[in-house]
Write a protein that holds these residues in place. Structure first.
Motif, mmCIF file in Angstrom:
data_model
loop_
_atom_site.group_PDB
_atom_site.id
_atom_site.type_symbol
_atom_site.label_atom_id
_atom_site.label_comp_id
_atom_site.label_asym_id
_atom_site.label_seq_id
_atom_site.Cartn_x
_atom_site.Cartn_y
_atom_site.Cartn_z
ATOM 1 N N LEU A 137 0.851 -1.182 0.000
ATOM 2 C CA LEU A 137 0.000 0.000 0.000
ATOM 3 C C LEU A 137 0.889 1.235 0.000
ATOM 4 C CD1 LEU A 137 -2.719 1.563 0.448
ATOM 5 C CD2 LEU A 137 -2.343 1.205 2.909
ATOM 6 N N PHE A 138 0.657 2.137 -0.961
ATOM 7 C CA PHE A 138 1.364 3.418 -1.021
ATOM 8 C C PHE A 138 0.413 4.509 -0.557
ATOM 9 C CE2 PHE A 138 3.470 0.831 -4.292
ATOM 10 C CZ PHE A 138 4.789 0.954 -3.901
ATOM 11 N N VAL A 139 0.877 5.337 0.391
ATOM 12 C CA VAL A 139 0.018 6.368 0.968
ATOM 13 C C VAL A 139 0.706 7.726 0.905
ATOM 14 C CG1 VAL A 139 -1.250 7.119 3.020
ATOM 15 C CG2 VAL A 139 -0.912 4.679 2.599
ATOM 16 N N CYS A 140 -0.001 8.719 0.371
ATOM 17 C CA CYS A 140 0.417 10.118 0.486
ATOM 18 C C CYS A 140 -0.832 10.928 0.819
ATOM 19 C CB CYS A 140 1.138 10.623 -0.766
ATOM 20 S SG CYS A 140 0.153 10.743 -2.256
ATOM 21 N N VAL A 141 -0.691 12.201 1.024
ATOM 22 C CA VAL A 141 -1.814 13.005 1.498
ATOM 23 C C VAL A 141 -2.981 12.998 0.507
ATOM 24 C CG1 VAL A 141 -2.589 15.306 2.198
ATOM 25 C CG2 VAL A 141 -0.354 14.469 2.927
ATOM 26 N N HIS A 142 -2.722 13.353 -0.744
ATOM 27 C CA HIS A 142 -3.809 13.535 -1.708
ATOM 28 C C HIS A 142 -4.039 12.351 -2.641
ATOM 29 C CE1 HIS A 142 -4.189 17.576 -0.285
ATOM 30 N NE2 HIS A 142 -2.926 17.841 -0.581
ATOM 31 N N ASN A 143 -3.169 11.355 -2.625
ATOM 32 C CA ASN A 143 -3.244 10.205 -3.531
ATOM 33 C C ASN A 143 -3.403 10.695 -4.971
ATOM 34 O OD1 ASN A 143 -5.409 7.458 -4.320
ATOM 35 N ND2 ASN A 143 -3.221 7.329 -4.063
ATOM 36 N N ALA A 144 -2.690 11.776 -5.271
ATOM 37 C CA ALA A 144 -2.797 12.385 -6.598
ATOM 38 C C ALA A 144 -1.447 12.478 -7.299
ATOM 39 C CB ALA A 144 -3.402 13.788 -6.482
ATOM 40 N N GLY A 145 -0.384 12.060 -6.614
ATOM 41 C CA GLY A 145 0.944 12.213 -7.193
ATOM 42 C C GLY A 145 1.868 11.063 -6.835
ATOM 43 N N ARG A 146 2.577 11.212 -5.709
ATOM 44 C CA ARG A 146 3.607 10.242 -5.335
ATOM 45 C C ARG A 146 3.077 8.815 -5.208
ATOM 46 N NH1 ARG A 146 5.268 13.948 -0.358
ATOM 47 N NH2 ARG A 146 3.008 14.139 -0.474
ATOM 48 N N SER A 147 1.994 8.636 -4.479
ATOM 49 C CA SER A 147 1.474 7.279 -4.272
ATOM 50 C C SER A 147 0.927 6.693 -5.566
ATOM 51 C CB SER A 147 0.407 7.264 -3.174
ATOM 52 O OG SER A 147 -0.644 8.158 -3.471
ATOM 53 N N GLN A 148 0.367 7.529 -6.418
ATOM 54 C CA GLN A 148 -0.126 7.048 -7.719
ATOM 55 C C GLN A 148 1.038 6.585 -8.595
ATOM 56 O OE1 GLN A 148 -3.176 6.525 -8.864
ATOM 57 N NE2 GLN A 148 -4.459 7.586 -7.384
ATOM 58 N N MET A 149 2.130 7.374 -8.612
ATOM 59 C CA MET A 149 3.293 6.982 -9.409
ATOM 60 C C MET A 149 3.898 5.686 -8.878
ATOM 61 S SD MET A 149 5.298 10.505 -10.491
ATOM 62 C CE MET A 149 5.284 11.355 -8.904
ATOM 63 N N ASP A 181 8.919 4.767 5.233
ATOM 64 C CA ASP A 181 8.573 6.165 4.989
ATOM 65 C C ASP A 181 9.549 6.718 3.970
ATOM 66 O OD1 ASP A 181 7.139 8.602 5.354
ATOM 67 O OD2 ASP A 181 8.788 9.336 6.585
ATOM 68 N N TRP A 182 9.039 7.045 2.796
ATOM 69 C CA TRP A 182 9.863 7.590 1.723
ATOM 70 C C TRP A 182 9.710 9.107 1.720
ATOM 71 C CZ3 TRP A 182 8.497 3.987 -3.028
ATOM 72 C CH2 TRP A 182 8.988 2.700 -2.776
ATOM 73 N N ALA A 183 10.788 9.800 2.073
ATOM 74 C CA ALA A 183 10.782 11.261 2.041
ATOM 75 C C ALA A 183 10.991 11.701 0.594
ATOM 76 C CB ALA A 183 11.886 11.811 2.935
ATOM 77 N N LEU A 184 9.920 12.193 -0.001
ATOM 78 C CA LEU A 184 9.942 12.620 -1.404
ATOM 79 C C LEU A 184 9.283 13.981 -1.528
ATOM 80 C CD1 LEU A 184 8.618 9.252 -2.810
ATOM 81 C CD2 LEU A 184 10.882 10.162 -3.301
ATOM 82 N N GLU A 185 9.803 14.786 -2.426
ATOM 83 C CA GLU A 185 9.196 16.090 -2.674
ATOM 84 C C GLU A 185 7.772 15.889 -3.192
ATOM 85 O OE1 GLU A 185 10.105 20.144 -5.235
ATOM 86 O OE2 GLU A 185 11.632 18.585 -5.098
ATOM 87 N N ASP A 186 6.871 16.772 -2.777
ATOM 88 C CA ASP A 186 5.473 16.708 -3.204
ATOM 89 C C ASP A 186 5.340 17.369 -4.581
ATOM 90 O OD1 ASP A 186 2.724 16.732 -3.499
ATOM 91 O OD2 ASP A 186 2.340 17.618 -1.530
ATOM 92 N N PRO A 187 4.801 16.653 -5.575
ATOM 93 C CA PRO A 187 4.647 17.241 -6.903
ATOM 94 C C PRO A 187 3.461 18.204 -7.033
ATOM 95 C CG PRO A 187 3.846 14.994 -6.924
ATOM 96 C CD PRO A 187 4.442 15.238 -5.552
ATOM 97 N N ALA A 188 2.666 18.360 -5.987
ATOM 98 C CA ALA A 188 1.486 19.230 -6.057
ATOM 99 C C ALA A 188 1.877 20.642 -6.477
ATOM 100 C CB ALA A 188 0.772 19.267 -4.711
ATOM 101 N N GLY A 189 1.176 21.156 -7.459
ATOM 102 C CA GLY A 189 1.399 22.517 -7.921
ATOM 103 C C GLY A 189 2.627 22.717 -8.778
#
Length: 133
Positions: A8-20, A99-107
């Motif tokens: 399971l991949f989890v990020c805040v918006h499930n719109a970027g990192r976890s989807q990729m 926990d993967w520390a990755l930059e957030d692609p939002a915006g």
């Protein structure tokens, strides 16, 4: 872990990192791994720059929809990979948490998303090796 591992991949918006990450794991491991992704506060749609960046590497995620994180999704997974969702991910005994520390692609535009995409691909490849699939 017995049988087919579940991630399971989890990020805040499930719109970027976890989807990729979910798309790369599905693409690279195929049916050998059960893949889920979710967000603690899902967006309405997957980030357009993320969709474009993934299309550049031959993976179409344009039909994906952000999903809400549920206790059931965590409980059903052997490995839970968080990406900036903080303490919102429920913790169950016997699960492996990364926990993967990755930059957030939002915006951000596609040029900024590419290095995030490439880092995620490398981490997913490492995870596949660890899972032995």
């Amino acid at each position: 872990m017995s049988g087919k591992p579940s991630v399971l991949f989890v990020c805040v918006h499930n719109a970027g990192r976890s989807q990729m990450a979910a798309a790369f794991l599905t693409h690279l491991a195929g049916e050998a791994v059960e893949v889920r992704s979710a967000g603690s506060a899902p967006a309405e749609a997957v980030n357009a720059a993320v969709v474009e960046a993934m299309a550049e590497v031959g993976i179409d995620i344009s039909a994906e929809i952000p999903k809400v994180l549920t206790f059931d999704a965590v409980e059903a997974s052997d490995v839970c990979v968080t990406m900036g969702c903080g303490d919102t991910c429920p913790v169950f005994p016997g699960k492996r948490y990364l926990d993967w520390a990755l930059e957030d692609p939002a915006g951000q535009g596609v040029a900024a998303v590419r290095p995030i995409r490439d880092e995620i691909r490398a981490r997913v490849q490492g995870l596949i090796a660890e899972l032995g699939v």
